[in-house]
Design a protein around this motif. Structure first.
Motif, PDB file in Angstrom:
ATOM      1  N   THR A  45       3.878  12.801 -24.186  1.00  0.00           N
ATOM      2  CA  THR A  45       3.609  12.323 -22.833  1.00  0.00           C
ATOM      3  C   THR A  45       4.632  12.887 -21.864  1.00  0.00           C
ATOM      4  O   THR A  45       5.825  12.922 -22.179  1.00  0.00           O
ATOM      5  N   ASN A 138      12.184  12.833 -20.808  1.00  0.00           N
ATOM      6  CA  ASN A 138      12.373  11.885 -21.908  1.00  0.00           C
ATOM      7  C   ASN A 138      13.442  12.466 -22.834  1.00  0.00           C
ATOM      8  O   ASN A 138      13.157  13.318 -23.653  1.00  0.00           O
ATOM      9  N   LEU A 169      12.774   9.289 -17.922  1.00  0.00           N
ATOM     10  CA  LEU A 169      11.465   8.650 -17.942  1.00  0.00           C
ATOM     11  C   LEU A 169      11.633   7.158 -18.169  1.00  0.00           C
ATOM     12  O   LEU A 169      12.206   6.722 -19.160  1.00  0.00           O
TER      13      LEU A 169
HETATM   14  C1  LIG Z   1      10.151   9.756 -25.770  1.00  0.00           C
HETATM   15  O1  LIG Z   1      10.490  10.526 -26.896  1.00  0.00           O
HETATM   16  C2  LIG Z   1      10.547   9.786 -28.095  1.00  0.00           C
HETATM   17  C3  LIG Z   1      11.053  10.720 -29.181  1.00  0.00           C
HETATM   18  O2  LIG Z   1      10.455  11.969 -29.107  1.00  0.00           O
HETATM   19  C4  LIG Z   1       9.174   9.213 -28.389  1.00  0.00           C
HETATM   20  O3  LIG Z   1       9.200   8.471 -29.567  1.00  0.00           O
HETATM   21  C5  LIG Z   1       8.739   8.340 -27.228  1.00  0.00           C
HETATM   22  O4  LIG Z   1       7.420   7.872 -27.442  1.00  0.00           O
HETATM   23  C6  LIG Z   1       8.794   9.115 -25.935  1.00  0.00           C
HETATM   24  N1  LIG Z   1       8.516   8.220 -24.824  1.00  0.00           N
HETATM   25  C7  LIG Z   1       7.480   8.401 -24.007  1.00  0.00           C
HETATM   26  C8  LIG Z   1       7.315   7.362 -22.965  1.00  0.00           C
HETATM   27  O5  LIG Z   1       6.730   9.343 -24.090  1.00  0.00           O
END
Ligand SMILES: *[C@@H]1O[C@H](CO)[C@@H](O)[C@H](O)[C@H]1NC(C)=O
Length: 192
Positions: A45, A138, A169
């Protein structure tokens, strides 16, 4: 060239531009072949703010590897923002993508080429702090990639400042249903 000729040319140009734009609207049965494989793979995302979220969604919705886009609000502190009262948030687009087909770096390129990051608090005629330019990263690796791409963008011209902010994020609030123009529900084609 007289007035009616120039009007004709203008309308011709406009219809070419509109036709091009229309191709960006994702309809479930037009999903790219590659995207069908994504059902078994974890998606990633990304969230960007680059002006009006309707337009932002159309830009990213076109890309191969982008499975779903959602418009919403991010970057502010207001709880449960709404279109008419979004507080300190920016209009944003959340992009779910298959990292095998497109990566964050490529999304950054699309981000930079799809808006004027040097316009302060607005995009074209859309003026206001909700149209500001933000990359939501992120983690440290995405922050690093975002910072490198911003530096590169700034070196293209020193005569004005790239206003884009890079933020971690945080919470993304999806916008009301009527603003989700181009949303692609994966389940549609999964069951059809
Ligand atoms: C951010 O990155 C982590 C590790 O890659 C992942 O688990 C998490 O879902 C991500 N957060 C979003 C909001 O995409």
């Amino acid at each position: 060239m007289n007035l009616s000729q120039s009007n004709f040319l203008f309308i011709l140009l406009l219809s070419i531009l509109m036709a091009d734009r229309a191709l960006c609207i994702r309809i479930p049965d037009r999903i790219s072949e590659g995207a069908k494989d994504t059902l078994d793979r974890p998606l990633k995302t990304a969230v960007f703010a680059l002006g009006s979220f309707w337009r932002s969604e159309a830009v990213f919705g076109c890309l191969d590897g982008v499975v779903r886009t959602t418009v919403g609000y991010a970057g502010g502190a207001k709880i449960n923002p709404e279109y008419r009262s979004l507080g300190d948030h920016a209009e944003s687009v959340q992009i779910e993508y298959d990292p095998w087909l497109i990566n964050f770096r490529q999304l950054l390129e699309v981000f930079w080429s799809s808006h004027d990051s040097r316009q302060v608090f607005g995009q074209g005629p859309d003026v206001g702090t909700q149209y500001r330019s933000i990359i939501f990263a992120n983690g440290t690796e995405e922050s690093r990639l975002a910072a490198i791409s911003k530096e590169r963008e700034q070196t293209k011209s020193k005569s004005s400042i790239v206003t884009t902010k890079i933020l971690q994020l945080g919470k993304f609030y999806p916008a009301e249903h009527e603003h989700q123009k181009f949303e692609l529900k994966r389940n549609h084609f999964f069951f059809s």
